[in-house]
Write a protein that holds these residues in place. Structure first.
Motif, PDB file in Angstrom:
ATOM      1  N   MET A 168       5.304  -9.185  32.024  1.00 47.38           N
ATOM      2  CA  MET A 168       4.262  -9.443  31.026  1.00 47.38           C
ATOM      3  C   MET A 168       4.039  -8.177  30.202  1.00 47.38           C
ATOM      4  SD  MET A 168       2.056 -11.420  29.669  1.00 47.38           S
ATOM      5  CE  MET A 168       0.640 -11.293  28.586  1.00 47.38           C
ATOM      6  N   GLN A 169       4.019  -8.339  28.879  1.00 48.39           N
ATOM      7  CA  GLN A 169       3.845  -7.197  28.003  1.00 48.39           C
ATOM      8  C   GLN A 169       2.661  -7.405  27.059  1.00 48.39           C
ATOM      9  OE1 GLN A 169       7.700  -6.828  26.049  1.00 48.39           O
ATOM     10  NE2 GLN A 169       8.300  -5.253  27.523  1.00 48.39           N
ATOM     11  N   ARG A 188       1.699  -5.896  23.391  1.00 50.28           N
ATOM     12  CA  ARG A 188       2.326  -5.146  22.307  1.00 50.28           C
ATOM     13  C   ARG A 188       1.289  -4.679  21.299  1.00 50.28           C
ATOM     14  NH1 ARG A 188       6.070  -9.642  22.874  1.00 50.28           N
ATOM     15  NH2 ARG A 188       7.953  -8.928  23.953  1.00 50.28           N
ATOM     16  N   THR A 190       4.028  -0.373  23.710  1.00 51.57           N
ATOM     17  CA  THR A 190       4.110  -1.618  24.463  1.00 51.57           C
ATOM     18  C   THR A 190       3.726  -1.311  25.902  1.00 51.57           C
ATOM     19  OG1 THR A 190       5.838  -2.572  23.071  1.00 51.57           O
ATOM     20  CG2 THR A 190       5.614  -3.474  25.285  1.00 51.57           C
ATOM     21  N   THR A 228       3.549  -2.644  29.703  1.00 49.34           N
ATOM     22  CA  THR A 228       4.211  -3.653  30.525  1.00 49.34           C
ATOM     23  C   THR A 228       3.622  -3.677  31.923  1.00 49.34           C
ATOM     24  OG1 THR A 228       6.288  -3.333  29.321  1.00 49.34           O
ATOM     25  CG2 THR A 228       6.424  -4.440  31.454  1.00 49.34           C
ATOM     26  N   VAL A 229       3.226  -4.872  32.365  1.00 46.23           N
ATOM     27  CA  VAL A 229       2.863  -5.056  33.773  1.00 46.23           C
ATOM     28  C   VAL A 229       4.182  -5.146  34.535  1.00 46.23           C
ATOM     29  CG1 VAL A 229       1.633  -6.494  35.446  1.00 46.23           C
ATOM     30  CG2 VAL A 229       0.757  -6.271  33.109  1.00 46.23           C
ATOM     31  N   ASN A 230       4.597  -4.024  35.125  1.00 48.34           N
ATOM     32  CA  ASN A 230       5.969  -3.928  35.636  1.00 48.34           C
ATOM     33  C   ASN A 230       6.103  -4.180  37.135  1.00 48.34           C
ATOM     34  OD1 ASN A 230       4.749  -1.544  36.378  1.00 48.34           O
ATOM     35  ND2 ASN A 230       6.224  -0.197  35.382  1.00 48.34           N
ATOM     36  N   SER A 254       4.955  -7.237  39.677  1.00 49.42           N
ATOM     37  CA  SER A 254       4.366  -8.569  39.614  1.00 49.42           C
ATOM     38  C   SER A 254       3.573  -8.957  40.845  1.00 49.42           C
ATOM     39  CB  SER A 254       5.465  -9.610  39.382  1.00 49.42           C
ATOM     40  OG  SER A 254       6.420  -9.565  40.442  1.00 49.42           O
ATOM     41  N   ALA A 301       0.718   3.695  28.409  1.00 47.04           N
ATOM     42  CA  ALA A 301       2.167   3.517  28.339  1.00 47.04           C
ATOM     43  C   ALA A 301       2.891   4.507  29.240  1.00 47.04           C
ATOM     44  CB  ALA A 301       2.647   3.663  26.893  1.00 47.04           C
ATOM     45  N   SER A 348      -0.340 -14.021  31.534  1.00 49.35           N
ATOM     46  CA  SER A 348       1.063 -13.920  31.945  1.00 49.35           C
ATOM     47  C   SER A 348       1.675 -15.307  32.148  1.00 49.35           C
ATOM     48  CB  SER A 348       1.182 -13.087  33.224  1.00 49.35           C
ATOM     49  OG  SER A 348       0.788 -13.809  34.381  1.00 49.35           O
ATOM     50  N   LYS A 356       5.739 -15.428  31.916  1.00 51.76           N
ATOM     51  CA  LYS A 356       6.173 -14.220  32.616  1.00 51.76           C
ATOM     52  C   LYS A 356       5.132 -13.920  33.694  1.00 51.76           C
ATOM     53  CE  LYS A 356       8.592 -12.241  28.610  1.00 51.76           C
ATOM     54  NZ  LYS A 356       8.586 -13.488  27.826  1.00 51.76           N
ATOM     55  N   GLN A 376       5.202 -14.740  23.282  1.00 49.98           N
ATOM     56  CA  GLN A 376       6.176 -14.075  24.162  1.00 49.98           C
ATOM     57  C   GLN A 376       7.144 -15.064  24.817  1.00 49.98           C
ATOM     58  OE1 GLN A 376       5.176 -10.877  26.896  1.00 49.98           O
ATOM     59  NE2 GLN A 376       3.196 -10.605  25.880  1.00 49.98           N
TER      60      GLN A 376
END
Length: 250
Positions: free
Chosen positions: A1-2, A4, A9, A11-13, A15, A58, A74, A79, A247
């Motif tokens: 999930m990003q 922008r 950007t 990002t939920v990196n 999960s 970021a 999300s 995502k 997205q």
């Protein structure tokens, strides 16, 4: 999930909690630090308003969803990420630090809160070693000389994990300074997590959290402070929904 923005950007990196804890364990064993951000709708309001905050966010190494609206967005974006609140992460990360023999620091809030939280958590978690605590003075500058002195002291004491109990964006700014001056330390931006443990603040009951109404419980408990905040959050939701749907095609 990003999420922008024109210049960044976010990002939920990670999960879910299990993937996050596996990465934290890997970094502990490799001697690498990290900055852990826990994004929520209030953070999105601040991110919309501040390019400096966007830059800080970021730069976070690990980002999880710390609010149901982030999870819902999300899913709209196809995502999906799981809900991973910082307050729920506190004990699992401290348990992991204890198992990996990682000395811990608590930084932020008030001295009384830190002392109570340290006493309670060390009693509950076998082998947890809270080696240092400090509550910064009023008007603390997270990029100033006091912040730098605190980070140097953490390094000298051998701290490997620091739980931050500051407000945003101070905690994110301190974490990023820490990544520069103390790169072997992991910094967790957990806000009121230690205050909840110490009983200084009261978290919503489990059944309220289960029906995703913690925001309302909190608003009713402190309306003057939180109603304007939640109104600002509601105001950005339509735009966030549109961007989440967009997205899907990416």
């Amino acid at each position: 999930m990003q999420f922008r923005f024109p210049d960044q950007t976010i990002t939920v990196n990670f999960s879910d909690r299990e993937k996050l804890l596996a990465e934290v364990r890997r970094r502990f064993r490799a001697g690498h630090g990290f900055a852990l951000g826990t994004i929520n709708l209030d953070h999105l309001v601040k991110l919309r308003r501040s390019s400096a905050f966007r830059k800080l966010y970021a730069a976070q190494d690990l980002i999880v969803a710390d609010g149901n609206p982030i999870v819902w967005l999300s899913r709209l974006a196809k995502k999906p990420v799981s809900l991973v609140p910082g307050s729920d992460l506190l004990r699992p990360i401290l348990e992991l630090a204890a198992k990996e023999n990682m000395p811990v620091a608590f930084f932020g809030s008030q001295s009384e809160v830190l002392g109570k939280a340290a006493a309670k958590l060390t009693a509950e978690i076998p082998d947890l070693f809270v080696i240092w605590t400090q509550a910064p003075a009023m008007g603390f500058d997270p990029a100033g000389d006091d912040a730098k002195a605190a980070l140097h002291l953490m390094r000298d004491k051998g701290v490997r994990l620091c739980i931050l109990a500051l407000t945003s964006p101070k905690q994110e700014a301190f974490a990023i300074l820490g990544r520069e001056l103390a790169p072997e330390i992991g910094f967790c931006c957990f806000g009121a997590g230690l205050d909840f443990v110490a009983g200084h603040q009261t978290r919503a009951p489990a059944w309220v959290r289960a029906i995703a109404m913690e925001w309302l419980w909190r608003a009713l408990s402190s309306p003057r402070r939180l109603v304007p905040r939640y109104a600002a959050c509601a105001a950005i939701l339509p735009k966030e929904v549109i961007e989440a749907v967009q997205q899907r095609s990416h």
